[in-house]
Write a protein that holds these residues in place. Structure first.
Motif, PDB file in Angstrom:
ATOM      1  N   LYS A  68       0.857  -1.129  -0.180  1.00  0.00           N
ATOM      2  CA  LYS A  68       0.082  -0.113   0.103  1.00  0.00           C
ATOM      3  C   LYS A  68       0.910   1.289   0.082  1.00  0.00           C
ATOM      4  O   LYS A  68       0.494   2.067  -0.805  1.00  0.00           O
ATOM      5  N   SER A  69       2.008   1.187   0.665  1.00  0.00           N
ATOM      6  CA  SER A  69       2.838   2.373   0.718  1.00  0.00           C
ATOM      7  C   SER A  69       3.451   2.685  -0.538  1.00  0.00           C
ATOM      8  O   SER A  69       3.555   3.765  -0.934  1.00  0.00           O
ATOM      9  N   VAL A  70       3.668   1.520  -1.252  1.00  0.00           N
ATOM     10  CA  VAL A  70       4.323   1.860  -2.707  1.00  0.00           C
ATOM     11  C   VAL A  70       3.305   2.534  -3.585  1.00  0.00           C
ATOM     12  O   VAL A  70       3.610   3.583  -4.223  1.00  0.00           O
ATOM     13  N   PHE A  71       2.078   2.031  -3.623  1.00  0.00           N
ATOM     14  CA  PHE A  71       1.191   3.108  -4.422  1.00  0.00           C
ATOM     15  C   PHE A  71       0.542   4.013  -3.715  1.00  0.00           C
ATOM     16  O   PHE A  71       0.010   4.953  -4.750  1.00  0.00           O
ATOM     17  N   ARG A  72       0.708   4.344  -2.433  1.00  0.00           N
ATOM     18  CA  ARG A  72       0.105   5.680  -1.800  1.00  0.00           C
ATOM     19  C   ARG A  72       1.316   6.697  -1.952  1.00  0.00           C
ATOM     20  O   ARG A  72       0.875   7.802  -2.195  1.00  0.00           O
ATOM     21  N   GLY A  73       2.549   6.189  -2.273  1.00  0.00           N
ATOM     22  CA  GLY A  73       3.519   7.157  -2.289  1.00  0.00           C
ATOM     23  C   GLY A  73       4.311   7.671  -0.926  1.00  0.00           C
ATOM     24  O   GLY A  73       4.929   8.752  -1.143  1.00  0.00           O
ATOM     25  N   HIS A  74       3.651   6.969  -0.112  1.00  0.00           N
ATOM     26  CA  HIS A  74       4.386   7.325   1.205  1.00  0.00           C
ATOM     27  C   HIS A  74       4.304   6.109   2.101  1.00  0.00           C
ATOM     28  O   HIS A  74       3.274   5.195   2.120  1.00  0.00           O
ATOM     29  N   VAL A  75       4.803   6.143   3.192  1.00  0.00           N
ATOM     30  CA  VAL A  75       4.853   5.026   4.163  1.00  0.00           C
ATOM     31  C   VAL A  75       3.324   5.058   4.764  1.00  0.00           C
ATOM     32  O   VAL A  75       3.121   6.144   5.461  1.00  0.00           O
ATOM     33  N   THR A  76       2.815   4.004   4.907  1.00  0.00           N
ATOM     34  CA  THR A  76       1.579   4.006   5.828  1.00  0.00           C
ATOM     35  C   THR A  76       1.425   2.386   6.366  1.00  0.00           C
ATOM     36  O   THR A  76       2.143   1.625   6.003  1.00  0.00           O
ATOM     37  N   HIS A  77       0.398   2.586   7.595  1.00  0.00           N
ATOM     38  CA  HIS A  77       0.551   1.309   8.409  1.00  0.00           C
ATOM     39  C   HIS A  77      -0.826   1.088   8.559  1.00  0.00           C
ATOM     40  O   HIS A  77      -1.423   1.113   9.792  1.00  0.00           O
ATOM     41  N   GLN A  78      -2.030   0.430   7.719  1.00  0.00           N
ATOM     42  CA  GLN A  78      -3.149   0.287   7.888  1.00  0.00           C
ATOM     43  C   GLN A  78      -3.347  -0.828   8.518  1.00  0.00           C
ATOM     44  O   GLN A  78      -4.133  -1.179   9.454  1.00  0.00           O
ATOM     45  N   ALA A  79      -2.470  -1.986   8.163  1.00  0.00           N
ATOM     46  CA  ALA A  79      -2.783  -3.349   8.719  1.00  0.00           C
ATOM     47  C   ALA A  79      -1.968  -3.141  10.221  1.00  0.00           C
ATOM     48  O   ALA A  79      -0.804  -2.884  10.088  1.00  0.00           O
ATOM     49  N   LEU A  80      -2.837  -3.688  11.413  1.00  0.00           N
ATOM     50  CA  LEU A  80      -1.924  -3.662  12.552  1.00  0.00           C
ATOM     51  C   LEU A  80      -0.790  -4.758  12.614  1.00  0.00           C
ATOM     52  O   LEU A  80      -0.808  -5.772  12.289  1.00  0.00           O
ATOM     53  N   VAL A  81       0.304  -4.160  12.984  1.00  0.00           N
ATOM     54  CA  VAL A  81       1.685  -5.018  13.119  1.00  0.00           C
ATOM     55  C   VAL A  81       2.191  -4.963  14.768  1.00  0.00           C
ATOM     56  O   VAL A  81       2.149  -4.007  15.158  1.00  0.00           O
ATOM     57  N   TRP A  98      10.491   6.059   7.572  1.00  0.00           N
ATOM     58  CA  TRP A  98       9.584   7.113   7.423  1.00  0.00           C
ATOM     59  C   TRP A  98       9.484   7.428   5.917  1.00  0.00           C
ATOM     60  O   TRP A  98       8.479   8.176   5.356  1.00  0.00           O
ATOM     61  N   GLU A  99      10.579   6.954   5.125  1.00  0.00           N
ATOM     62  CA  GLU A  99      10.611   7.373   3.727  1.00  0.00           C
ATOM     63  C   GLU A  99      10.695   6.400   2.871  1.00  0.00           C
ATOM     64  O   GLU A  99      11.002   5.276   3.194  1.00  0.00           O
ATOM     65  N   LEU A 100       9.953   6.262   1.743  1.00  0.00           N
ATOM     66  CA  LEU A 100       9.934   5.186   0.618  1.00  0.00           C
ATOM     67  C   LEU A 100      11.336   5.235  -0.031  1.00  0.00           C
ATOM     68  O   LEU A 100      12.116   5.955   0.076  1.00  0.00           O
ATOM     69  N   ASP A 101      11.821   3.768  -0.340  1.00  0.00           N
ATOM     70  CA  ASP A 101      13.089   3.532  -0.890  1.00  0.00           C
ATOM     71  C   ASP A 101      12.696   2.944  -2.182  1.00  0.00           C
ATOM     72  O   ASP A 101      12.300   1.736  -2.301  1.00  0.00           O
ATOM     73  N   PRO A 102      13.172   3.548  -3.298  1.00  0.00           N
ATOM     74  CA  PRO A 102      12.841   2.680  -4.661  1.00  0.00           C
ATOM     75  C   PRO A 102      13.600   1.337  -4.887  1.00  0.00           C
ATOM     76  O   PRO A 102      12.892   0.606  -5.534  1.00  0.00           O
TER      77      PRO A 102
END
Length: 433
Positions: A206-219, A395-399
């Motif tokens: 989800k982070s890859v497609f949103r363009g930023h790191v996200t945490h929807q699913a509980l980890v 905190w940031e995406l990495d290609p």
């Protein structure tokens, strides 16, 4: 014929890591290009920082020149010795390289280190030998000399190639259409022990497609996992707002005994009988009498591909009970004709694996060993194993991470298509979309 180094993969990796995460390009090998200081300098001057490696019996001794080597200019030099996986270093004075590497005779006696290339003789003074934890090497013969250009692992050209691949993979996944449009989205089931990275993989996708790191699913890190609920996750394209052509289905974690996903529930999940947010009960599998049971699932409700998610660092600790449980689930998948892969996570936390290694991770020796261990223990084909590095604390995406994630996702979409194509090839007249 390609000229190859005598360094083992582990020796080279230790040196690359020790000198700040570098890549080595072999410029000179004495046994191929002649034991000659003239030939060494001809090939290695003005090539940027270099590493000279001398092979002597059980020792590897070398010199790291931090700046570009020039025959008549002084350069700062670090001497090192590599024995097994231990590196000792000794900083020496700056020297003109031709003082240290020569073909003739009559060298100064006060040099801390020098090599007669023609005679294949290396000399270290007593103090330098002690600092490198080596025996005193006075006119000591050596067998081979190699010189490597020493570059940053991720140069501009490499990063440009990664960015191009990143965009290509994003487009491929965005424009993917399930076989003959039999379903609007393919469903990918994530299975595996707790803390292996199932929920983190969804968050990473989800982070890859949103363009930023996200945490929807509980980890979480609890030994029993953080969720006993079946979840199905769709992701919207940020450009047009449409759902992407896949759904990731997250399950309760597998356990050796007692708590954990009940193996008897697997068949119901595969066939689409279990709905989103179904509450698992490890002691009581689902039955058709359950209030949330879907009696007549459509093809779009079924699973089209399964992925066993395993922590690459925990492969050697998998218990016999867990191995037996995974093999039992595999038998169910095979019986249903369900394609499945292994998703190995946390590869970036393996010893000696650097960010630069992620660009060609399947060629790294430690990763190859892990893949072979999974093959030996669980029987999965090597071609069905995928390696990823999830977003867990960044905190940031990495290609580079994105490319691994997207490559794994694209592979799972491909084999989902194989499943759908196989269903239609059977001529199933009762196929309900």
């Amino acid at each position: 014929m390609a000229v190859r180094t005598r360094l083992t993969w582990m020796q080279e990796k230790n040196l690359q890591t020790y000198f700040g995460g570098k890549q080595f390009t072999l410029l000179y090998k004495a046994s191929v290009h002649e034991f000659s200081a003239y030939d060494l300098f001809k090939r290695c001057c003005d090539q940027g920082p270099i590493v000279v490696v001398i092979y002597k019996e059980h020792y590897v001794v070398g010199a790291y020149m931090k700046t570009s080597c020039k025959k008549e200019e002084k350069v700062p030099i670090v001497l090192f010795a590599l024995e097994e996986n231990t590196i000792s270093e000794c900083k020496i004075s700056s020297y003109v390289p031709t003082e240290l590497f020569y073909d003739g005779s009559g060298r100064r006696n006060d040099l801390e280190f020098h090599i007669n290339m023609r005679k294949q003789v290396m000399t270290l003074n007593l103090d330098t030998s002690e600092k490198l934890r080596l025996p005193h090497m006075q006119a000591s013969p050596f067998q081979e000399c190699e010189v490597f250009r020493c570059e940053d692992l991720l140069d501009r050209r490499t990063l440009e190639g990664i960015n191009e691949l990143h965009e290509s993979l994003l487009l491929a996944v965005n424009t993917y259409k399930p076989h003959k449009n039999l379903v609007p989205q393919v469903r990918i089931l994530l299975l595996g022990p707790t803390r292996a990275g199932k929920s983190s993989f969804f968050n990473s996708v989800k982070s890859v497609f949103r363009g930023h790191v996200t945490h929807q699913a509980l980890v979480g890190s609890e030994a029993t996992g953080v969720s006993d609920t079946y979840r199905t996750y769709s992701i919207k394209d940020t450009v047009d707002g449409n759902f992407l052509p896949f759904i990731l289905c997250d399950t309760m974690g597998l356990h050796e005994r007692g708590k954990g996903l009940c193996v008897d529930d697997i068949a119901y999940i595969l066939k689409g009988h279990i709905s989103d947010r179904y509450q698992f009960n490890s002691m009581k599998p689902i039955t058709p009498s359950h209030c949330n049971y879907i009696h007549y699932p459509l093809l779009k409700d079924r699973i089209h591909c399964a992925a066993f998610v395993l922590d690459v660092n925990s492969v050697k600790y998998i218990s016999h009970e867990m191995i037996a449980k995974i093999k039992e689930i595999r038998r169910q998948l095979i019986k249903c004709g369900m394609p499945h892969v292994v998703l190995l996570t946390h590869v970036d936390s393996m010893r000696l694996i650097t960010k630069g290694d992620l660009t060609d991770i399947y060629r790294c020796i430690p990763v190859k060993h892990k893949l072979e261990a999974v093959h030996k223990k669980l029987g999965f084909a090597l071609s069905d194993m995928l390696v990823v590095s999830n977003y867990t604390s960044e905190w940031e995406l990495d290609p580079i991470k994105d490319v691994l994630i997207l490559s794994a996702l694209r592979h799972m979409l491909w084999i989902s298509d194989d499943f759908l194509e196989d269903l239609t090839a059977r001529g199933n007249k009762n196929l309900v979309v």
